[in-house]
Each structure stands twice: as C-alpha cells, then as structure tokens.
Scaffold this active site. Structure first.
Site, short mmCIF file in Angstrom:
data_model
loop_
_atom_site.label_atom_id
_atom_site.label_comp_id
_atom_site.label_asym_id
_atom_site.label_seq_id
_atom_site.Cartn_x
_atom_site.Cartn_y
_atom_site.Cartn_z
N GLY A 12 0.83 -1.24 0.06
CA GLY A 12 0.04 -0.11 -0.06
C GLY A 12 0.89 1.21 0.06
N ASP A 13 0.25 2.42 -0.09
CA ASP A 13 1.03 3.89 -0.29
C ASP A 13 1.89 3.70 -1.15
OD1 ASP A 13 -0.74 4.37 2.00
OD2 ASP A 13 0.68 3.36 3.20
N LYS A 16 -0.44 5.43 -5.59
CA LYS A 16 -1.55 5.12 -6.59
C LYS A 16 -2.33 6.30 -6.96
CE LYS A 16 -2.99 1.87 -3.67
NZ LYS A 16 -1.84 2.17 -2.65
N GLY A 40 -5.77 5.95 1.73
CA GLY A 40 -5.48 7.33 1.86
C GLY A 40 -4.63 7.60 0.56
N HIS A 41 -5.23 8.22 -0.46
CA HIS A 41 -4.67 8.49 -1.77
C HIS A 41 -4.42 9.96 -1.89
CE1 HIS A 41 -6.21 4.37 -3.55
NE2 HIS A 41 -5.71 4.20 -2.42
N THR A 42 -2.95 10.21 -2.18
CA THR A 42 -2.78 11.59 -2.33
C THR A 42 -2.54 11.86 -3.65
OG1 THR A 42 -1.26 11.06 -0.24
CG2 THR A 42 -1.08 13.40 -1.56
N THR A 128 -6.50 -0.14 10.50
CA THR A 128 -6.71 1.44 10.65
C THR A 128 -7.96 1.66 11.23
OG1 THR A 128 -8.08 0.91 8.51
CG2 THR A 128 -5.63 1.68 7.91
N ARG A 142 -23.17 -12.73 4.92
CA ARG A 142 -24.39 -12.58 4.26
C ARG A 142 -25.28 -11.91 5.41
NH1 ARG A 142 -24.93 -18.65 2.94
NH2 ARG A 142 -23.56 -18.48 4.74
N GLN A 223 -4.94 -0.29 -1.28
CA GLN A 223 -4.11 -1.24 -0.80
C GLN A 223 -2.97 -1.77 -1.71
OE1 GLN A 223 -7.71 -1.55 0.32
NE2 GLN A 223 -7.14 0.26 1.52
N THR A 298 -0.94 8.38 5.31
CA THR A 298 -1.65 9.67 4.81
C THR A 298 -2.87 9.80 5.67
OG1 THR A 298 -1.09 8.91 2.56
CG2 THR A 298 -3.26 10.23 2.84
N GLY A 301 -1.36 8.75 9.88
CA GLY A 301 -0.12 9.74 10.46
C GLY A 301 0.84 8.78 11.21
P1 GDP Z 1 -1.39 5.75 -2.44
O1 GDP Z 1 -2.07 5.27 -1.06
O2 GDP Z 1 -0.69 4.59 -2.79
O3 GDP Z 1 -2.15 6.53 -3.25
O4 GDP Z 1 -0.16 6.50 -1.80
P2 GDP Z 1 -0.11 7.65 -0.55
O5 GDP Z 1 -0.61 8.95 -1.07
O6 GDP Z 1 -0.69 7.17 0.79
O7 GDP Z 1 1.41 7.94 -0.34
C1 GDP Z 1 2.20 8.15 -1.43
C2 GDP Z 1 2.95 9.65 -0.95
O8 GDP Z 1 3.98 9.68 -1.96
C3 GDP Z 1 2.22 10.68 -1.01
O9 GDP Z 1 2.57 11.78 -0.11
C4 GDP Z 1 2.35 11.15 -2.51
O10 GDP Z 1 2.18 12.61 -2.42
C5 GDP Z 1 3.93 11.03 -2.71
N1 GDP Z 1 4.52 10.75 -4.14
C6 GDP Z 1 3.77 9.77 -4.98
N2 GDP Z 1 4.47 9.79 -6.02
C7 GDP Z 1 5.75 10.57 -5.81
C8 GDP Z 1 6.98 10.65 -6.25
O11 GDP Z 1 7.44 10.29 -7.42
N3 GDP Z 1 7.92 11.41 -5.57
C9 GDP Z 1 7.93 11.94 -4.21
N4 GDP Z 1 8.59 12.68 -3.66
N5 GDP Z 1 6.50 11.81 -3.72
C10 GDP Z 1 5.55 11.11 -4.40
P1 IMO Z 2 -3.86 2.59 0.50
O1 IMO Z 2 -4.90 2.48 -0.38
C1 IMO Z 2 -1.08 1.01 3.63
C2 IMO Z 2 -3.06 -2.01 6.13
C3 IMO Z 2 -3.15 -1.54 7.70
C4 IMO Z 2 -3.02 -2.95 8.31
C5 IMO Z 2 -3.78 -3.59 7.41
C6 IMO Z 2 -5.30 -4.07 7.77
O2 IMO Z 2 -3.68 4.43 0.96
O3 IMO Z 2 -2.43 2.07 -0.03
P2 IMO Z 2 -7.65 -2.89 7.49
O4 IMO Z 2 -7.90 -1.50 8.35
O5 IMO Z 2 -7.48 -2.58 6.03
O6 IMO Z 2 -8.15 -3.86 8.11
O7 IMO Z 2 -5.88 -2.85 8.00
O8 IMO Z 2 -3.63 -3.00 6.02
N1 IMO Z 2 -3.61 -1.06 5.35
C7 IMO Z 2 -3.04 -0.18 4.59
N2 IMO Z 2 -1.53 0.04 4.34
N3 IMO Z 2 -1.86 1.67 2.70
C8 IMO Z 2 -3.30 1.28 2.81
O9 IMO Z 2 -4.25 1.92 1.71
C9 IMO Z 2 -3.81 0.40 3.66
N4 IMO Z 2 -5.16 0.26 3.63
C10 IMO Z 2 -4.77 -0.73 4.94
O10 IMO Z 2 -2.17 -0.61 8.21
O11 IMO Z 2 -1.82 -3.10 8.41
MG MG Z 3 -2.04 5.64 1.00
#
Ligand code: GDP
Ligand code: IMO
Ligand code: MG
Length: 427
Positions: A12-13, A16, A40-42, A128, A142, A223, A298, A301
């Site tokens: 995850g993170d 995307k 949490g998609h930034t 989360t 169900r 994720q 995201t 924290g």
């Molecule tokens: P997601 O959940 O997959 O959408 O990713 P998150 O938003 O949780 O975390 C990705 C972080 O990396 C965010 O703070 C984005 O703004 C940042 N980000 C994405 N691509 C890049 C990159 O190529 N360079 C930098 N420096 N930051 C990036």
């Molecule tokens: P994005 O879409 C990173 C992790 C949680 C925990 C496990 C189970 O932003 O990439 P849950 O609340 O889903 O039952 O938690 O999955 N987790 C993530 N880690 N990015 C995410 O989403 C996540 N969504 C869930 O931290 O370890």
């Molecule tokens: Mg995220």
C-alpha cells in the site's frame, strides 16, 4: 478501447493516487473497486493537494465520471466529509456514482474492530480501525447492509434491527461494552440515504455500456498486493483483495475487457501496521528514508516501516496480478544516496530461496540477500525523459525490470501530476 487497472503492488501507499490522477486525464470513467476509507490516496495537481479515502482519484477532471464500485465498503460519514471538502475547494462531485451493491460500514463494525484489536494486545493486526474487516466479514457472512438497502427505508430498518440485535449481544456480552441504539443509527443513516439516493445505482450497467461504446476506463486499486487476504502476509492483511482479479469483480467489468494492468511500486519498500517485512531497515538508513520521503500514514499519520526494494515479493506480485507494466514512484526520494540495495533472494534456515513463502513463520525468519548498486547524485525531480535520468538511476530502473521480469512504463519523480516520465503509454 482501453480498460486500464492500476494496482498497488507492495504493502500500500505506493503512490496510486498520483498515478491514477495522472492517467485519469485520458479516462472517461475512474472506478474504485476494493477497500474503503482505510485507503489514503494523495493527489497533487493544479487544484491543490488532496488526500482521498473513498472518492476515485479521477474526480478532478470535468469529463470523467467517478464510480465507487460494488467491491468497496462505504462509511457514509467519511464520504460526506470528503465530498464536502472537495466541494469547498471548488471540485464538482455531481458525477460521482455509487454502486447499489457496495456494502455499508456501520457504527458496530467500527466499535467491534476497536474492541477486537484491543483484545489482541501485542498480537493486534494494526488495522486502520475503520471497521473495514468487520464490514467485509458481514458481507461474506451474508449479514451486511448495502447502499441499495438505503433506497427503501422500511427494508433498511428491518435489516438493521436484525443485525444490530446480534451485534449488541457481541458488544455487551463478549466485551462488556454499551449497546448501540437502533433509532440513532437508523436516523443517521436515513440522512445519508437522503443525501446519496440519487447517486446510488447499478454501476455495472453503466460500465458495461461504456465498454460497449469503447470508452476509456481506469480501475483504481486501493491497498497493495502484499496485503491481499490470499497472497499477502495473512493474517497481517486487509480484508478485500487489492489484486487485478478483484478489479474485475469489484467493478463488474469482465477480465477479458482489461487491456492493460499496471503495477504501482515504490522505488523502495514501506509498510504500516504489523506483520513480516524481510527488507525492513531498523537502523539509521531506514530512518533516513522515512525522513527524506516523509513516510508517515496519509490517514493515520503512523510512521511507515521502510526498507530496500524487495524483488522476491515483487516477482510474486507481477506473477499473480499479471502486470503488463510497472509504474515506479518516488524515485527522487533515493536521489543523493551513495549506495542502494535491492533484495534479490531470501536466506531461510541457511538455504537461499527465490520465492515469497506463504507461511508467516517462515517469512519472519527470512533474511534478505541484498545486491548493492551505486546511487546517483543529481536530483531527478525535473527529469521528464528516461534518457535524461542520471546513468545510475537508469541502471537502477533496468535492474528492477530484470529482477521482476516486467517492463517499467512510468517513472514518478515527484508528487505533482506532471513529475512523471512516460516511457510507454498505458492507455
Ligand atoms: P497511495 O495510497 O498509493 O495513493 O499513496 P499515498 O498517497 O498514501 O502515499 C504516497 C506518498 O508519496 C504521497 O505523499 C504522495 O504525494 C507521494 N508521492 C507519490 N509519487 C511520488 C514521487 O514520485 N515522488 C515523491 N517525492 N512523492 C511522491
Ligand atoms: P492505500 O490505499 C497502507 C493496512 C493497515 C493494516 C492492514 C489491515 O492508501 O494504499 P485494515 O484497516 O485494512 O483492516 O488494516 O492493512 N492498510 C494499508 N496500508 N495503505 C493502505 O491503503 C492500507 N489499507 C490498509 O495498516 O496493516
Ligand atoms: Mg495511501
């Protein structure tokens, strides 16, 4: 015409939101198909910086319809707050559609998850705490309530009364907690129903018509693959599948209509929550990556665990998801690091293995076999062509291609929409 799926390929993170916002320019529909507000998609674009939890990251384009698909679980309170935030910042959300098959997160899901995690103590999953697991558990048991149920308030009250009776027994008798009020939940969810009724529909019909008309569709994963309940580090996993296969099921688009699957990987590895992570760096280098990359959740924290790129895990991700190409994000975070490492295999009980074990116990014992590769000095943020990347940075990308067996189509070098190198268009 293209139906592209963008899939989180690690824990995850991966970035995307950034990749989907960039790709959505060419899409007519952008569909979230799994998870819920655990995501949490930034997105950073000319409208500002946004952290989206439920709304598809294509919401910023005027010609795009955003769909929350049937595979998502929805907390309407979070949806309200997110849409209010978007509207207050001038973003039009009138074209947002919600599948009538998507399940609702109810207050008892959140309450029970909090109590379950607390009861697990040191063995907690580190979820989360958004009620995601209990909501998906009710779906397969169900006893879930779907957004479509909100459209008939008598049906909704009846379902809620039955389920709440059982949930209140768990709350009071198992955990000694307070029972929740039927009237309060009913009244609250009727308000949500009034707000969202005109957006709730059979979105699979709309997507089928779009496929028929050859309109470009982008499927947005939440994720990451290593959190998949089947292939991830179970039980330290999430409760819905982040895979390309579920992009179909969670949206209603059949597998043979997908034209390209792009796996989104960070140039290194991070993880939030508990569970094994073979390349984790519990040292100054790990801390340095966290600080340089500001690797903090995201939504929550929470500090993200950081480590080297894990090509063993990546190969499994490529194989099961069937990635046609890879998007590498956050390459710029590695700028200026003199030496980098990539995990090419694991050592398990004295043997070298090249696969990702299915057993947590085995994975916890795995030591990474690391290959060193020289870093690069020059900043990459302003680079827009592969050939303009520092030579060692090009070598790093080629090494990732070689180790994963998958071509890299996109390289992200900054959080802004335009900070992207397109080697090959995926649309
Ligand atoms: P997601 O959940 O997959 O959408 O990713 P998150 O938003 O949780 O975390 C990705 C972080 O990396 C965010 O703070 C984005 O703004 C940042 N980000 C994405 N691509 C890049 C990159 O190529 N360079 C930098 N420096 N930051 C990036
Ligand atoms: P994005 O879409 C990173 C992790 C949680 C925990 C496990 C189970 O932003 O990439 P849950 O609340 O889903 O039952 O938690 O999955 N987790 C993530 N880690 N990015 C995410 O989403 C996540 N969504 C869930 O931290 O370890
Ligand atoms: Mg995220």
């Amino acid at each position: 015409m293209p139906v592209v799926a963008a899939i989180g390929a690690q824990w995850g993170d991966e970035g995307k939101g950034k990749i989907v916002d960039m790709l959505a320019e060419k899409a007519r529909y952008v569909v979230r198909f799994n998870g819920g507000d655990n995501a949490g998609h930034t997105v950073v674009n000319p409208h500002g910086e946004f952290k989206l939890r439920l709304t598809p990251s294509g919401i910023f384009y005027k010609n795009t319809t955003s769909i929350i698909g049937n595979g998502v679980v929805i907390n309407p309170a979070v949806l309200n707050a997110e849409v209010d935030m978007l509207n207050s910042r001038g973003i039009d959300t009138s074209r947002l559609l919600i599948s009538d098959r998507a399940h609702l997160i109810m207050p008892y899901h959140i309450a029970i998850e909090g109590l379950e995690e607390k009861a697990l103590g040191a063995k907690a999953i580190g979820t989360t705490l958004k009620g995601i697991g209990p909501a998906f558990a009710d779906k397969v048991a169900r006893s879930g309530i779907r957004t479509g149920d909100l459209l008939d308030k008598a049906v909704f009250r009846d379902k809620l009364a039955t389920t709440l009776e059982a949930k209140n027994k768990i709350l009071t008798r198992v955990y000694g907690a307070k029972a929740l009020s039927l009237d309060e939940i009913y009244t609250q969810y009727c308000q949500y129903a009034d707000r969202w009724a005109s957006h709730i529909c059979d979105t699979s019909v709309i997507l089928a018509a779009a496929v028929e008309k050859n309109e470009p569709i982008l499927l947005e994963g939440a994720q990451g693959f290593l959190l998949d309940p089947d292939y991830g580090t179970y039980p330290f996993a999430t409760s819905s599948s982040p895979t390309s296969a579920n992009a179909c099921l969670g949206s209603g688009i059949p597998p043979n209509k997908i034209t390209h699957i792009v796996g989104v990987f960070k140039a290194f590895q991070t993880r939030v929550g508990a569970g094994p992570m073979p390349t984790e760096l519990k040292d100054a280098t790990g801390d340095m990556i966290r600080e340089r990359g500001q690797e903090y959740g995201t939504v929550s924290g929470r500090a993200r665990r950081c480590g080297w790129f894990d090509a063993v895990a990546a190969r499994l991700s490529v194989r099961v998801n069937g990635f046609n190409s890879i998007a590498i994000t956050r390459l710029d975070i590695l700028d200026g690091m003199p030496r980098l490492k990539i995990c090419t295999a694991y050592k398990l009980d004295g043997k070298t293995i090249d696969y990702f074990p299915s057993s947590i116990a085995a994975l916890e014992k795995c030591e990474p076999v690391l290959e060193e590769i020289a870093g690069w000095d020059k900043p990459t943020n302003d680079v827009r062509k592969f050939k303009d990347l520092p030579p060692n940075s090009q070598r790093y990308i080629k090494k990732l291609e070689e180790l994963t067996g998958c071509p890299v189509s996109l390289i992200s070098v900054g959080k802004h929409r335009e900070a992207t190198i397109v080697r090959k268009s995926v649309f």
